[in-house]
Design an enzyme around this catalytic site. Structure first.
Site, mmCIF file in Angstrom:
data_model
loop_
_atom_site.group_PDB
_atom_site.id
_atom_site.type_symbol
_atom_site.label_atom_id
_atom_site.label_comp_id
_atom_site.label_asym_id
_atom_site.label_seq_id
_atom_site.Cartn_x
_atom_site.Cartn_y
_atom_site.Cartn_z
ATOM 1 C CG HIS A 29 -1.840 -1.067 1.118
ATOM 2 N ND1 HIS A 29 -2.964 -1.225 2.052
ATOM 3 C CD2 HIS A 29 -1.985 -2.281 0.206
ATOM 4 C CE1 HIS A 29 -3.894 -2.177 1.919
ATOM 5 N NE2 HIS A 29 -3.190 -3.012 0.845
ATOM 6 C CD GLU A 31 -2.062 4.089 3.045
ATOM 7 O OE1 GLU A 31 -2.993 4.427 3.493
ATOM 8 O OE2 GLU A 31 -1.761 3.271 2.586
ATOM 9 C CB CYS A 59 -6.221 -0.384 5.395
ATOM 10 S SG CYS A 59 -4.585 -0.985 5.083
#
Length: 125
Positions: A29, A31, A59
């Protein structure tokens, strides 16, 4: 989705975009990739004093990584009612039971971020 991690002075330490399919990595992801790049560049897995800017609410995996990395602040655009773990479904970054809390600011340029994501997925279909 995109992510940019900056230090206290606003200097960009890392930037990334989602790449789980291209990397065959479910953890790729934006991040996580930005945190990894910044940690490598700084030579430390802890990133105190940093701010992560992302398009969509992170998430649970990414929210947890922000806590473990000791990121100071998270700024996101649009909430994610299906998977968001910062304000929508959970509030992991600010949970006082954890060993670190991340300041969360959501809804920054929300309409623009939502439109970017909707267009991205519309073009993929």
């Amino acid at each position: 989705m995109g992510a940019v991690l900056a230090d206290e002075g606003g200097r960009i330490l890392a930037r990334a975009h989602n790449a789980p399919i291209g990397r065959n990595d479910p953890t790729a992801h934006a991040e996580i990739l930005a945190l990894r790049a910044a940690a490598r560049a700084l030579g430390n897995y802890r990133l105190p004093g940093t701010t992560l800017y992302v398009t969509i609410e992170p998430c649970a995996m990414c929210a947890g990584a922000l806590v473990w990395a000791r990121v100071r602040r998270l700024v996101f655009g649009a909430p994610d009612p299906k998977a968001g773990a910062c304000v929508s479904l959970y509030r992991l970054p600010e949970d006082p039971r954890l060993n670190h809390q991340v300041q969360v600011t959501g809804g920054v340029r929300e309409a623009e971020c939502r439109a970017l994501m909707q267009e991205f997925f519309r073009n993929r279909r």
